[in-house]
Scaffold this active site. Structure first.
Site, PDB file in Angstrom:
ATOM      1  N   ASN A 173       0.852  -1.184   0.000  1.00  0.00           N
ATOM      2  CA  ASN A 173       0.000   0.000   0.000  1.00  0.00           C
ATOM      3  C   ASN A 173       0.893   1.241   0.000  1.00  0.00           C
ATOM      4  O   ASN A 173       1.865   1.303   0.760  1.00  0.00           O
ATOM      5  CB  ASN A 173      -0.877   0.011   1.265  1.00  0.00           C
ATOM      6  N   GLU A 174       0.562   2.207  -0.823  1.00  0.00           N
ATOM      7  CA  GLU A 174       1.316   3.460  -0.896  1.00  0.00           C
ATOM      8  C   GLU A 174       2.818   3.185  -0.809  1.00  0.00           C
ATOM      9  O   GLU A 174       3.524   3.738   0.053  1.00  0.00           O
ATOM     10  CB  GLU A 174       0.830   4.456   0.171  1.00  0.00           C
ATOM     11  N   TYR A 237      -7.464  11.801  -1.961  1.00  0.00           N
ATOM     12  CA  TYR A 237      -8.284  12.389  -0.896  1.00  0.00           C
ATOM     13  C   TYR A 237      -8.536  13.853  -1.218  1.00  0.00           C
ATOM     14  O   TYR A 237      -7.674  14.528  -1.783  1.00  0.00           O
ATOM     15  CB  TYR A 237      -7.550  12.317   0.452  1.00  0.00           C
ATOM     16  N   GLU A 292      -8.658   4.109  -2.125  1.00  0.00           N
ATOM     17  CA  GLU A 292      -8.847   5.079  -1.040  1.00  0.00           C
ATOM     18  C   GLU A 292      -9.312   6.395  -1.646  1.00  0.00           C
ATOM     19  O   GLU A 292      -8.608   6.969  -2.494  1.00  0.00           O
ATOM     20  CB  GLU A 292      -7.543   5.291  -0.249  1.00  0.00           C
TER      21      GLU A 292
HETATM   22  O1  AHR Z   1      -6.869   6.137   5.228  1.00  0.00           O
HETATM   23  C1  AHR Z   1      -5.849   6.688   5.992  1.00  0.00           C
HETATM   24  C2  AHR Z   1      -4.479   6.551   5.337  1.00  0.00           C
HETATM   25  O2  AHR Z   1      -4.433   7.324   4.181  1.00  0.00           O
HETATM   26  C3  AHR Z   1      -4.099   5.174   4.862  1.00  0.00           C
HETATM   27  O3  AHR Z   1      -3.572   4.386   5.866  1.00  0.00           O
HETATM   28  C4  AHR Z   1      -3.062   5.459   3.821  1.00  0.00           C
HETATM   29  O4  AHR Z   1      -3.002   4.473   2.826  1.00  0.00           O
HETATM   30  C5  AHR Z   1      -3.462   6.819   3.290  1.00  0.00           C
HETATM   31  O5  AHR Z   1      -2.391   7.691   3.236  1.00  0.00           O
END
Ligand code: AHR
Length: 488
Positions: A173-174, A237, A292
């Site tokens: 992840n990331e 996000y 995400e």
């Molecule tokens: O969802 C919170 C965080 O945001 C996750 O752990 C990460 O993958 C992202 O940066």
């Protein structure tokens, strides 16, 4: 002024994958412990420690899949810590999320059994950052292998004879950040190595780009053989500023506009990442997995504090509706997406306060939109009216539409304008449906939210502000509202 749209069925239109409506649960704040998992000795009604009220609410949402255990946590997680008798499980430090104690009482069996209870497909994120190839390959065997092997024997010893058959596996992840701070080239090689020791009959998903890091997508698409890549992730996000004043309910129009600008950027991100994928995968076999997404606001001083806890207002409902319209309209490439996160963290659909549980405005949007799951997209092309603020403009209205297997048409519309209603005319003459009904989610103020005291402040109601004029629907969409029409 009326904006006109014509909807027609196209034989080559994609099916909207139900997994676009997926969720995400990480060992973070009160997502798991003190969220959906309370332990089987709790007085709160539960099944094997998982709250019954949350299971019921998520089933009503038709939650198609759930991603776990992270997020950043995934690349610190050693799955063998979370199996076997609970009293023997090691207590570790959750290094990413506050350095709190993690007793591993919620592990693989707990999660996969919970997914069965929910009727949701599990999506497991493997540890690449601090794990090993062997460890991830053994996790797949533990979850999926039916015959005799050391891992399936261990699973049986721990009380589960039949494998769960987990289809979706994230390889890290990331990886560009909390997953190991790797370069794209380095991660592409790591991915190939990990994927080599995982079977071909599962969907292997690469850790993808952060927002507009197109180089990441290009490098992975170029360097990973297509037959090793089931999906490529993308994280985006809508983070605007870290408003330290409250819990995300005292935002200004400046902040709202900025949030929506970031949210609508998803259109450009999906278009551009898909175009890069098209170069290497013209037949669109590899999924774009937005695992995400959501709004990320102030987290410092919530009304119900917890790590990354934030209040979920009407703003979030509008954000969710617009984003889901984008995913629906790109159903030819976006085949999975996971709202971050499911319970008590970021743009949650469920909030809990001890025994109390409420659903958020975002929950209601997800529920109104679940009619699109598995339906065929009705492509939409139009020039939206504008939401103008301090000289800047955003498209005010977004629309997506689909026809399901029973030939029922569903049209979802969002007006993000904070002040003005918008009139939309939709020509549905070609679709063979006559009778329409509608549902709307809106509120008096964008800052409104469902609280533990007033849990039903924002709930869907009947929407009648439209007229069917011989197959042309004239719809007036109020400011900051989400509308879904159903035509039979
Ligand atoms: O969802 C919170 C965080 O945001 C996750 O752990 C990460 O993958 C992202 O940066």
């Amino acid at each position: 002024q009326i904006t006109a749209i014509t909807l027609v069925s196209k034989t080559d239109a994609p099916v909207i994958n139900k997994n676009i409506y997926g969720h995400f649960a990480e060992h973070l704040g009160r997502s798991i412990y003190g969220g959906f998992f309370v332990g089987d000795t709790s007085k709160i009604p539960n099944t094997n420690g998982v709250r019954n009220d949350i299971v019921k609410a998520l089933k009503e949402l038709k939650i198609p899949n759930l991603r776990w255990p992270g997020g950043c946590f995934a690349d610190t997680y050693h799955w063998k810590d979370g199996i076997g008798p609970k009293e023997n499980r090691p207590t570790i430090v959750n290094q990413w999320w506050g350095g709190v104690t993690e007793d591993n009482s919620f592990g693989t069996h707990d999660f996969l059994n919970m997914c069965e209870l929910l009727g949701a497909e599990p999506y497991l994120s493997g540890n690449v950052g601090s794990g090993t190839v062997q460890e991830l390959s053994e996790w797949v065997q533990y979850a999926n292998y039916k015959g005799k092997s050391p891992m399936s024997d261990l699973r049986k010893k721990n009380g589960r004879a039949e494998p769960w058959k987990v289809n979706f596996w994230g390889i890290g992840n990331e990886a560009w950040g909390c997953g190991g701070n790797m370069t794209a080239d380095y991660y592409a090689n790591e991915y190939r190595k990990y994927a080599t020791f995982m079977p071909n009959d599962i969907v292997r998903i690469a850790s993808g780009a952060n927002s507009d890091n197109y180089n990441w997508t290009e490098t992975l698409m170029k360097n990973i053989p297509a037959n090793m890549l089931g999906g490529l992730a993308l994280h985006h996000y809508s983070v605007i500023d870290w408003n330290k004043k409250g819990d995300g309910v005292d935002f200004t129009e400046d902040q709202y506009f900025a949030t929506m600008k970031e949210a609508l950027k998803m259109e450009e991100l999906v278009t551009k990442h898909s175009a890069i994928m098209d170069k290497y995968d013209p037949n669109k076999k590899i999924d774009l997995v937005v695992d995400e997404w959501g709004g990320w606001y102030d987290v410092e001083k919530g009304t119900n504090p917890g790590f990354l806890y934030q209040q979920n207002t009407m703003r979030d409902a509008v954000l969710a509706g617009s984003t889901l319209n984008i995913f629906n309209n790109h159903a030819d490439r976006v085949r999975m997406a996971n709202l971050a996160q499911c319970v008590n963290v970021l743009q949650a659909v469920i909030l809990t306060d001890k025994a109390k549980m409420i659903t958020t405005p975002t929950y209601h949007v997800m529920k109104m939109y679940n009619v699109h799951q598995g339906a065929t997209l009705l492509p939409v092309n139009f020039n939206s009216p504008r939401y103008t603020y301090k000289g800047e403009m955003l498209p005010a209205v977004s629309v997506s539409a689909s026809k399901d297997q029973n030939r029922v048409v569903h049209i979802s519309l969002v007006n993000i304008d904070s002040k003005n209603k918008n009139k939309i005319e939709i020509d549905v003459k070609g679709l063979g449906v006559k009778n329409f009904t509608g549902t709307i989610l809106t509120s008096a103020k964008l800052q409104d939210y469902n609280s533990f005291e007033v849990p039903n402040k924002i709930v869907p109601t009947v929407f009648k502000n439209f007229e069917n004029k011989s197959g042309k629907l004239e719809i007036t969409v109020p400011p900051f509202s989400v509308v879904v029409l159903e035509g039979k």
